[in-house]
Design an enzyme around this catalytic site. Structure first.
Site, PDB file in Angstrom:
ATOM      1  N   ILE A 175       0.838  -1.202   0.000  1.00 33.00           N
ATOM      2  CA  ILE A 175       0.000   0.000   0.000  1.00 33.00           C
ATOM      3  C   ILE A 175       0.874   1.254   0.000  1.00 33.00           C
ATOM      4  O   ILE A 175       0.563   2.241  -0.671  1.00 33.00           O
ATOM      5  CB  ILE A 175      -0.966  -0.008   1.187  1.00 33.00           C
ATOM      6  CG1 ILE A 175      -1.971  -1.165   1.024  1.00 33.00           C
ATOM      7  CG2 ILE A 175      -1.705   1.322   1.308  1.00 33.00           C
ATOM      8  CD1 ILE A 175      -2.878  -1.368   2.219  1.00 33.00           C
ATOM      9  N   ASP A 176       1.978   1.219   0.734  1.00 30.19           N
ATOM     10  CA  ASP A 176       2.907   2.352   0.700  1.00 30.19           C
ATOM     11  C   ASP A 176       3.399   2.602  -0.723  1.00 30.19           C
ATOM     12  O   ASP A 176       3.402   3.746  -1.205  1.00 30.19           O
ATOM     13  CB  ASP A 176       4.114   2.064   1.603  1.00 30.19           C
ATOM     14  CG  ASP A 176       3.914   2.547   3.030  1.00 30.19           C
ATOM     15  OD1 ASP A 176       3.234   3.569   3.214  1.00 30.19           O
ATOM     16  OD2 ASP A 176       4.440   1.908   3.951  1.00 30.19           O
ATOM     17  N   TYR A 177       3.852   1.544  -1.389  1.00 34.51           N
ATOM     18  CA  TYR A 177       4.396   1.734  -2.728  1.00 34.51           C
ATOM     19  C   TYR A 177       3.309   2.130  -3.727  1.00 34.51           C
ATOM     20  O   TYR A 177       3.530   2.978  -4.599  1.00 34.51           O
ATOM     21  CB  TYR A 177       5.130   0.470  -3.186  1.00 34.51           C
ATOM     22  CG  TYR A 177       6.486   0.354  -2.530  1.00 34.51           C
ATOM     23  CD1 TYR A 177       7.518   1.242  -2.846  1.00 34.51           C
ATOM     24  CD2 TYR A 177       6.738  -0.606  -1.564  1.00 34.51           C
ATOM     25  CE1 TYR A 177       8.749   1.163  -2.222  1.00 34.51           C
ATOM     26  CE2 TYR A 177       7.976  -0.696  -0.936  1.00 34.51           C
ATOM     27  CZ  TYR A 177       8.973   0.187  -1.272  1.00 34.51           C
ATOM     28  OH  TYR A 177      10.192   0.124  -0.660  1.00 34.51           O
TER      29      TYR A 177
END
Length: 404
Positions: A175-177
């Protein structure tokens, strides 16, 4: 003749106040495409991922692997944003920028005097990007979060893993990426809009929003029909009996024979044309009614050969299939080399190369690799501030005061 590197963002200046992962990955993508990214860091400390300890000698140099992953091709400028002198310099830098990126909790940038309205006064045609856990509005706007917290909240953990195994996290901070990619796309859209109108653009990117859009088909089906997804293990989203995961003589095969033509080609390649003649599976309706029996038949067939053989055989007849691999296996294959997905950089004080991501797509037949290792903390401060007009004695004074 070698093709020139894909650098569509040359001439774009980005002032980057983001830290850790999603924001820095967004600006890393911009840097790979040629933008000048000024990464603003706290004097003496920097982005806290600089001290990631998986390789101790890198962490000691404030070059932790997590930091190295998404900070090449940037300039490092140290500024104490808690000091008025540091904020003054930050505002002067913003006035020279095309893009401003921050990932503070909503409201913090405004308290610093670096909110959208204040920045727009400094640069009327700025593209202002805010990245946060939940966005700039809504009842959760003030909450902090990290990838695994969002994974738990967005519903993905209730669909991942074997039935009955309990909520299962995806084994990567995806999700961060994805939020970083989403933010980079939002900024590019903002740049085009700014150039069309000549006015400032504010983009608001949230981790939770991104996570839900990664589940778009599940979200649409639930909202339309009320269906609630459950853990499905390694089964295919199509629910076809000839798709999903199959144990083989050696290894696991992921298969996608979703339609009748694919099923026919698969059966022919297996030497099992009798499957096509069986009335239980000769039409889509019959196949649906007798899916369990077909699944049992295929389970037995796939256990007769290794997954690698099935992969080669089925792809030869245009049936999508792939042997389950570990990360070490896929990164060692020629396909990855041909796509130039990683860049080799060298970091002072570390023996051997470090491999970091390149751009994840090709432009004009080329990718855009990292060309320089991440800068040492504050390495570009003097040069960047000198270009603003600060004299050597002023820089000395600012450094003595802990501003830079």
């Amino acid at each position: 003749m070698e093709k020139p590197m894909f650098q569509p963002l040359q001439g774009l200046r980005v002032v980057d106040l983001s830290q850790v992962l999603a924001g820095p990955y967004a600006t890393y993508l911009m840097a790979l495409m040629g933008a000048e990214v000024l990464k603003i860091e706290k004097p003496g400390e920097g982005d806290w991922t600089r001290i990631g300890a998986s390789v101790p000698e890198l962490a000691e140099r404030k070059m932790g692997l997590s930091y190295l992953t998404q900070n090449s091709n940037k300039k490092s400028v140290t500024l104490d944003l808690k000091s008025e002198a540091g904020l003054k310099i930050a505002r002067e830098l913003v006035a020279t920028a095309d893009v401003f990126v921050e990932n503070f909790k909503p409201g913090v940038a405004e308290r610093l005097g670096l909110g959208f309205e204040a920045v727009k006064e400094l640069k009327p045609d700025i593209v202002y990007c805010s990245i946060s856990a939940f966005g700039q509005d809504g009842p959760m706007r003030g909450r902090p979060a990290y990838d695994h917290v969002i994974q738990g909240m967005c519903g993905i953990m209730m669909t991942t893993g074997a039935p009955g195994a309990g909520p299962t996290k995806v084994g990567s901070p995806y999700i961060d990426y994805a939020t970083g990619m989403n933010a980079a796309m939002a900024v590019m859209a903002g740049v085009l809009e700014m150039r069309r109108t000549g006015e400032a653009v504010q983009v608001d990117v949230a981790m939770l929003d991104t996570a839900l859009m990664l589940m778009a088909s599940l979200m649409t089906t639930h909202l339309t029909t009320g269906w609630i997804p459950e853990q499905s293990g390694n089964e295919a989203w199509s629910a076809s009996p000839s798709s999903g995961a199959f144990d083989t003589l050696e290894g696991v095969l992921m298969l996608a024979a979703n339609n009748l033509p694919q099923f026919r080609r698969m059966a022919e390649a297996m030497g099992r044309t009798d499957l096509l003649e069986d009335p239980r599976w000769s039409t889509p309706d019959a196949l649906k009614a007798n899916s369990g029996a077909l699944r049992d038949e295929l389970i037995a067939i796939f256990k007769t050969r290794p997954a690698a053989e099935w992969e080669e055989m089925l792809n030869a007849v245009a049936v999508p299939a792939g042997r389950v691999r570990g990360l070490d296996e896929i990164l060692g294959e020629d396909q990855i080399t041909s796509r130039a997905l990683t860049s080799e950089i060298h970091v002072e004080g570390h023996d051997g190369p470090v491999y970091v991501p390149a751009l994840s797509f090709k432009g004009n037949g080329t990718t855009s690799p990292a060309t320089t290792a991440p800068a040492e903390l504050g390495a570009d401060t003097d040069a960047v501030l000198s270009a603003l007009g600060y004299a050597p004695d002023q820089l000395t004074g600012l450094r003595a005061d802990g501003v830079i």
